[in-house]
Each structure stands twice: as structure tokens, then as C-alpha cells.
Design a protein around this motif. Structure first.
Motif, PDB file in Angstrom:
ATOM      1  N   GLU A  57       0.805  -1.219  -0.042  1.00 35.75           N
ATOM      2  CA  GLU A  57       0.124   0.059   0.223  1.00 35.75           C
ATOM      3  C   GLU A  57       0.855   1.367  -0.053  1.00 35.75           C
ATOM      4  O   GLU A  57       0.271   2.235  -0.325  1.00 35.75           O
ATOM      5  N   ILE A  58       2.020   1.235   0.476  1.00 41.62           N
ATOM      6  CA  ILE A  58       3.068   2.182   0.442  1.00 41.62           C
ATOM      7  C   ILE A  58       3.023   2.928  -0.801  1.00 41.62           C
ATOM      8  O   ILE A  58       2.954   4.348  -1.057  1.00 41.62           O
ATOM      9  N   ARG A  59       3.404   2.294  -1.998  1.00 41.27           N
ATOM     10  CA  ARG A  59       3.386   2.791  -3.116  1.00 41.27           C
ATOM     11  C   ARG A  59       2.292   3.757  -3.633  1.00 41.27           C
ATOM     12  O   ARG A  59       2.499   4.868  -4.063  1.00 41.27           O
ATOM     13  N   ILE A  87      -8.516   3.418  -1.590  1.00 35.32           N
ATOM     14  CA  ILE A  87      -8.018   3.707   0.043  1.00 35.32           C
ATOM     15  C   ILE A  87      -7.174   4.824   0.303  1.00 35.32           C
ATOM     16  O   ILE A  87      -7.296   5.622   0.841  1.00 35.32           O
ATOM     17  N   SER A  88      -5.982   4.603  -0.870  1.00 35.23           N
ATOM     18  CA  SER A  88      -5.022   5.638  -0.723  1.00 35.23           C
ATOM     19  C   SER A  88      -5.483   7.111  -1.210  1.00 35.23           C
ATOM     20  O   SER A  88      -5.072   8.071  -0.487  1.00 35.23           O
ATOM     21  N   GLU A  89      -6.478   7.202  -2.064  1.00 32.15           N
ATOM     22  CA  GLU A  89      -7.085   8.245  -2.757  1.00 32.15           C
ATOM     23  C   GLU A  89      -7.946   9.010  -1.370  1.00 32.15           C
ATOM     24  O   GLU A  89      -7.884  10.342  -1.463  1.00 32.15           O
ATOM     25  N   ILE A  90      -8.641   8.044  -1.040  1.00 31.93           N
ATOM     26  CA  ILE A  90      -9.513   8.665   0.310  1.00 31.93           C
ATOM     27  C   ILE A  90      -8.768   9.170   1.195  1.00 31.93           C
ATOM     28  O   ILE A  90      -8.908  10.096   2.115  1.00 31.93           O
ATOM     29  N   THR A  91      -7.700   8.355   1.736  1.00 26.96           N
ATOM     30  CA  THR A  91      -6.922   8.868   2.751  1.00 26.96           C
ATOM     31  C   THR A  91      -6.178  10.118   2.644  1.00 26.96           C
ATOM     32  O   THR A  91      -6.056  10.994   3.522  1.00 26.96           O
ATOM     33  N   HIS A 131       1.845  16.178   1.468  1.00 22.31           N
ATOM     34  CA  HIS A 131       2.057  16.021   3.066  1.00 22.31           C
ATOM     35  C   HIS A 131       3.566  15.528   3.168  1.00 22.31           C
ATOM     36  O   HIS A 131       4.015  14.691   2.512  1.00 22.31           O
ATOM     37  N   ASN A 132       4.023  15.642   4.375  1.00 17.13           N
ATOM     38  CA  ASN A 132       5.298  14.869   4.859  1.00 17.13           C
ATOM     39  C   ASN A 132       4.998  13.782   5.667  1.00 17.13           C
ATOM     40  O   ASN A 132       4.522  13.853   6.864  1.00 17.13           O
ATOM     41  N   ILE A 133       5.135  12.633   4.754  1.00 18.34           N
ATOM     42  CA  ILE A 133       4.481  11.315   5.544  1.00 18.34           C
ATOM     43  C   ILE A 133       5.579  10.477   5.646  1.00 18.34           C
ATOM     44  O   ILE A 133       6.540  10.337   4.908  1.00 18.34           O
ATOM     45  N   LYS A 175       2.169   6.919  -1.809  1.00 21.13           N
ATOM     46  CA  LYS A 175       3.047   8.046  -2.122  1.00 21.13           C
ATOM     47  C   LYS A 175       2.663   8.482  -3.263  1.00 21.13           C
ATOM     48  O   LYS A 175       2.780   9.814  -3.550  1.00 21.13           O
ATOM     49  N   LYS A 176       2.185   7.657  -4.378  1.00 16.04           N
ATOM     50  CA  LYS A 176       1.632   8.447  -5.330  1.00 16.04           C
ATOM     51  C   LYS A 176       0.615   9.424  -5.242  1.00 16.04           C
ATOM     52  O   LYS A 176       0.459  10.506  -5.929  1.00 16.04           O
TER      53      LYS A 176
END
Length: 335
Positions: free
Chosen positions: A12-14, A307-311, A24-26, A17-18
Motif C-alpha cells: 500500500e505504500i506505493r 483507499i490511498s485516494e480517500i486517505t 504532505h510530509n508522510i 506515495k503516488k
């Protein structure tokens, strides 16, 4: 915004990041959130957590004292968050709704078919050059009665899929879906009646005070002999000791699940070298008519991207001072 992502997994990290770009500083850490690891969030404005992270009152108080103001979940379920406590403390919490109900519904069907047609056993036999069919006989889905406990986003998709198999559809929910009733011949009945009449039962409801251990011995005793139970919701809805007993005494024909009530600290890790210490889980896995997958129903490319988009969207809203539509409505939250 400075963000710490707990329970970060390689797959999920990729995507995160994308979707984030340079906004944001993640920082990503594999550690799950609990009372011990909460101190890692010192200096961060927000954290992101997964379904197996512990966001109970004690943990939330630590986070608030460390300066954390926001929590965004990478899941639809939020039973692991003490949300009323979060409101009282001043923390804002958002979740990831509707990221891919199709992924969960499709995995449910996969579990039903694999359990019924004994696909795992068949594959094992063939790899041992055993091509006998004696222990591989299942049943036709057409004409069977399927009970859906929960006809929300996931359950409603499941109704559509299984209707196409020619199944008779029953459902239990506090809210009836009239569209499903009219177009898919769905019949709403009390849960006990659903269990009495169904050949297959699928759990697709949230875990809360009312549904915790809803499936236990009294309900198992009402089921059709040989019925199959499938759970892609939350492990705590089923009392594991009782499901094992029901399998052993024959009142339940099989259990397929993507979740386990004590999965925190076990799932999403490789225990191949250390082994399992959870004797109850080992007993469950050892059952010949149990099929367990490691909470993977959500794990499709489409779902992970969503999920990444919503987060990131939730974080954007807070950063820009906008109302976040995914921020949980505290009046409907569970403890």
C-alpha cells in the motif's frame, strides 16, 4: 501536514506515495498503533491507521497529549476506534467509505465456491498425484437458499451476484432495501428464521455492541444441518469456540472466513518461523471444513488505489480547513 502512517505495508505504500505527491510530509512505519507505539507519533499532526490498530481511549489520550489532532483510517470499519472518546478529547477521525464493496462481495463468493467445491483439498490432492473424487463432492448453487446478514453496500452487491446463480435470497437488516426486494426477490426475515432456512449464510454487517458474538451456540443450533457460514465482515461477530463446536457436532457443515476475532497482532505478519501461540486459532485452522484467508478480501489493485485516494483526500480537507465528508458523524459512532 506531518503524518505518521502506522501498520504500513509494502503493497500500500506505493499507492499512498503516488496519491500524496509532495503535499504532505508522510512517514511510514510497520508498527501497529497501541499504548506503547503511540509515542512514535510525537511531533506529528495526523496519523493514519488500519483496522488492526488500537485506537482505544488510553491510546487516544496519549496521541492528544503528543499533539496529534487528526486520525484517518485506511478502512471502512472503525470498531477499533473509541470514537466517542475521540470527540470528547478533540481528535477528528475520518474513515474510508465505499473504497471497493465489490472486492469484499466477490471474495465472499470465492470463499463460498471454494468451500463448497473443496478446491483447496482438490489442489492438495492433485499436487500429491491423487485424482480421486471421493472427498470432493459439493452441491449446485442453483436453487439453494442464501441468507445475507446485512444488505448494505457489500451485502447488496452479494445479493445481485448470488441471484445470478439462481439462489433464493433471504436477508436480515434493520433497514430494508426495497429495490433488492422488488428486483431480486429478496425476502427480509428475522435472523433466527434466516438461519433455519438458509443453506449458506453470509455475514456482511458491521461489528458493534448488538452484533458482537451474534453467531454463537444458540444460533448455530437453529441452522440447517450441513449449512455453510461465511464471514467477510469482522471476526468478533462469530464466537470462535462455538463455531468450532458446531463444526465438530455437525450442526454446521463448514466455515469460511476472512477474519478472526483475535487477529490483532497475528494477521498481516509471517509467523512461519516462530509459529502461532494462539491455540484457538490453531484449532480453527486444523478443522477439515474450515477455509480461512488472512483478511485479504479488500486487497485488490482497485481497492488499494481508492483507499490511498480517500486517505490523502481526508488529510487535504483538514490541511485546507475544509469540512471533511468522511469525518465520522459522532452521533452514530460506536464505542
Amino acid at each position: 501536514m506531518k503524518v505518521l502512517v502506522y501498520s504500513a505495508k509494502d503493497f500500500e505504500i506505493r499507492n499512498l506515495k503516488k496519491m500524496n505527491g509532495n503535499k504532505h510530509n508522510i512517514k511510514f512505519v510497520p508498527d501497529t498503533l497501541n499504548a506503547t507505539t503511540a509515542v512514535m507519533a510525537a511531533g506529528y499532526d495526523a496519523i493514519s491507521i488500519f483496522s488492526n490498530d488500537d485506537a482505544s481511549l488510553v491510546v487516544l489520550e496519549i496521541l492528544w497529549e503528543l499533539g496529534v489532532k487528526y486520525i484517518t483510517l485506511r478502512s471502512t470499519g472503525y470498531n477499533n476506534v473509541s470514537v466517542k472518546s475521540a470527540k470528547r478529547i478533540g481528535l477528528k477521525v475520518a474513515y474510508a467509505p465505499e473504497y471497493s464493496p465489490n472486492a469484499i462481495a466477490e471474495h465472499t463468493v470465492e470463499l463460498i465456491l471454494a468451500l463448497n467445491r473443496k478446491l483447496i483439498k482438490a489442489n492438495t490432492q492433485v499436487n500429491q498425484y491423487n485424482f480421486l473424487l471421493d472427498d470432493l463432492v459439493g452441491f449446485d448453487m442453483k436453487g439453494k437458499t442464501v441468507g445475507i446478514f446485512g444488505t448494505g453496500r457489500i451485502g447488496s452487491i452479494l445479493v445481485r451476484i448470488l441471484h445470478a446463480f439462481g439462489c433464493k435470497m433471504l436477508a436480515t437488516d434493520i433497514k430494508r432495501d426495497q429495490y433488492l426486494e422488488h428486483h431480486y426477490d429478496l425476502e427480509y426475515v428475522p435472523l433466527e428464521e434466516l438461519c433455519k432456512r438458509s443453506d449458506i449464510i453470509s455475514i456482511n454487517t458491521p461489528l458493534n455492541y448488538e452484533t458482537h458474538h451474534c453467531f454463537r451456540e444458540p444460533l448455530f443450533l437453529t441452522m440447517k444441518k450441513g449449512a455453510l457460514l461465511v464471514n467477510t465482515a469482522r471476526g468478533g461477530i462469530v464466537k470462535t469456540e462455538d463455531v468450532i463446536s458446531a463444526l465438530n457436532n455437525g450442526s454446521l457443515g463448514g466455515y469460511a472466513t476472512d477474519v478472526y476475532e483475535h487477529e490483532r497482532g497475528i494477521f498481516f505478519k509471517d509467523h512461519g518461523k516462530t509459529g502461532l501461540k494462539d491455540e484457538l486459532l490453531k484449532e480453527l485452522i486444523a478443522q477439515p471444513n474450515v477455509l480461512l484467508t488472512p483478511h485479504q478480501a479488500f486487497a485488490t489493485n482497485e481497492a488499494l488505489e481508492r483507499i490511498s485516494e480517500i486517505t490523502i483526500y481526508n488529510l487535504d480537507c483538514w490541511e485546507e480547513g475544509k469540512n471533511c465528508p468522511n469525518e465520522l458523524g459522532f452521533e452514530s459512532m460506536t464505542l
